[in-house]
Design an enzyme around this catalytic site. Sequence first.
Site, mmCIF file in Angstrom:
data_model
loop_
_atom_site.group_PDB
_atom_site.id
_atom_site.type_symbol
_atom_site.label_atom_id
_atom_site.label_comp_id
_atom_site.label_asym_id
_atom_site.label_seq_id
_atom_site.Cartn_x
_atom_site.Cartn_y
_atom_site.Cartn_z
ATOM 1 N N GLU A 168 0.842 -1.201 0.000
ATOM 2 C CA GLU A 168 0.000 0.000 0.000
ATOM 3 C C GLU A 168 0.878 1.252 0.000
ATOM 4 O OE1 GLU A 168 0.062 -2.539 2.095
ATOM 5 O OE2 GLU A 168 -1.842 -2.807 3.163
ATOM 6 N N ALA A 220 22.496 -26.726 -3.599
ATOM 7 C CA ALA A 220 23.402 -26.446 -4.721
ATOM 8 C C ALA A 220 23.912 -27.787 -5.225
ATOM 9 C CB ALA A 220 24.562 -25.564 -4.270
ATOM 10 N N ALA A 241 28.478 -33.034 -3.284
ATOM 11 C CA ALA A 241 29.930 -33.133 -3.083
ATOM 12 C C ALA A 241 30.419 -34.365 -3.835
ATOM 13 C CB ALA A 241 30.295 -33.237 -1.600
#
Lengths: 395, 395
Positions: free
Chosen positions: A85, A189, A197
């Site tokens: 707003e 990731a 890994a």
Amino acid sequence: MTAASGQRAMNLPVAEFQPTAENQPATGIVTAFSATETAAMDAALEAALRGPRGANPLVGAVVVDANGRQLVTGFHRGAGTAHAEADAIAQAAAAGIDLRGSTMVVTLEPCNHCGRTGPCAQAIISAGITDVIYAVDDPHDPAAGGAATLRGAGIRVRSGLAAGEALELNRHWFQAVAAKRPFVTLHIAQTLDSRIAAEDGTSQWISCPESLADNHGLRGRIDAILVGTQTVLVDNPRLTARDASGTPAGHQPLRAVMGLRDIPADAAVRGEDGRVLHLPTRDPREALSQLYTAGIRHLMVEGGSRILSAFLTAGLVDELIVYLAPTLLGSGTPALNGLGISTLAEAQQWEWDQADGGSVRSLGRDLRLHLRPQHTESLEPQPLRAGAEPAMGGY
Amino acid sequence: MTAASGQRAMNLPVAEFQPTAENQPATGIVTAFSATETAAMDAALEAALRGPRGANPLVGAVVVDANGRQLVTGFHRGAGTAHAEADAIAQAAAAGIDLRGSTMVVTLEPCNHCGRTGPCAQAIISAGITDVIYAVDDPHDPAAGGAATLRGAGIRVRSGLAAGEALELNRHWFQAVAAKRPFVTLHIAQTLDSRIAAEDGTSQWISCPESLADNHGLRGRIDAILVGTQTVLVDNPRLTARDASGTPAGHQPLRAVMGLRDIPADAAVRGEDGRVLHLPTRDPREALSQLYTAGIRHLMVEGGSRILSAFLTAGLVDELIVYLAPTLLGSGTPALNGLGISTLAEAQQWEWDQADGGSVRSLGRDLRLHLRPQHTESLEPQPLRAGAEPAMGGY
């Protein structure tokens, strides 16, 4: 398909519609909202999706004049920034647009007390807006009462327009608020084959620099970041938010470490500011409870496999961000190490989240995938793909 | 970034440029190609990317008039369809465009003998085209000689424009042709966490109906589809190309099963047409050799984990298609079960393939990812992400 239409395509909990004295005419048929008001709410819902998920809900606001023309559109850019707003009113002021006599259409009840930013109810009153339509009530006690304040100032207030869509837009944020726990973003990731890994433990960096920068940008917006003690012992991360040159961001998340083992005295995560918290538990629910008590409203769970899997298994992830590198390892540490699932029909179902820049983005050579748990409450029970695609069965 | 500029951003083997008598002026400076000819070749390279990879190379063709205006653009849509030159000429005919006196700019030497479609050299002569510029020679013996045929008909022929880009465009196709092996497309249908089956072996269907349909469309375009004996014994697939209603496609791939175990007499893969081939070997190179001898020029490797991993480990995958479902299993069968990689610096590097509809597409609720092996020959040795992003090191 636009983001908004994507939201609309789902089955929505229409039972959430809350008729009020104003929008419920004597005939009992709900006809209180005009086509232009409905169109404005559609635009507000779409604008809301431009903001990021987190401690605050996605909110959009559109101001229409007496002729139904949309004058200005605002949305909320995340905790610490102007509410939708206020954003719309500031844009109107900057453009020299007079909002007196106009209608503010907003996806959430305007706040009375906004913490770091001023109260929206007062900004609406000051702007001379005479009508407010909002979709759903603000569930917070501290902020509640905005509608009453507006009415007290002589503004006509109606609610319930597109309430189902507005609840769906922030489904998990409402759940987190109700449960008094932080909103949880989980980050992975990984390679294309979902390894975080290699066999020898090397993992720096599976993601490209652009993905790392995106992740550090997120770190600068959240309240806390969480890893397991195993990650501290193996990777020794700092968990601070830094830019590409290594300069720390202005806002740093609390660094939370979950697990029964101690944090080594020389662990990098200890840092120099003392903003590290050890959560001596393996239970994600318990960890979230302690973090909420510490004032955390938006948590990012960073890893490793055990921690990611524990939060996912507990159903305590509100948002999933996957940085997908175009690489293959074939072995090494899988992103997840068990979700208690033994057969395909039990697979966790996620849906693409259109908020905050979209569900799929290129970041350097990586893809950034953005998902949220699939809405299941009002869906029909589904026989899995076998039923949906009988002709090709038995491939 | 456009598809074409994506190709351009890479280091290209500029040594591939082959000056000819025509484009090598007396000064020794190569100045034979005008700006409009270069622009036409750029457009042809971009058009080529619209086609699918497979037994035939990606080829684009643009016809320009004497003023350098691009009259028509063609591209090759895959084996069995018109070549790019014929496509462009057919479009001109349909549009009533007179090509007499124009220049055909094409990314590959026009063919003399086109197998299922007519020879392009003859079509060019018949259309009254007076100049042809192509990027690289066709490496095939049967098709070679197109340039000579054109010159014999009095057409001025030059080559070598954007040769590096044209070779890069079809890098793996040239390699497969030179090695006398099929072009290999590898297909993985996986969850976000790269599982291709749950713990109990259930895998039908991880992918959504739209992904299954896409895969069946691909089956209808390839020469052969390959699985391991393990997949035949566990999943008992038919491996035919079918539409959504189960109707077999007109073209069916040869069904190849690789491995030392016999194919059961009642295996679905045997079908009724006898087009099944058992390859009693575990060596992908040997399997490809047998398939090439059987006339296969485009092979799709379907699974399971062992077969996928064997082809990837051997470096014998030219194109990778991943159907990524927005689901998580947390356990079960990983897509890959070892690539002989022990540390992150050895990870297989892939790049996004812009051909055939782009590198990332939505298919129903799935994502379709399209990749090809990263070009490394002419790239500088790269210290992996650690070097590229030092400031954030030690996350």
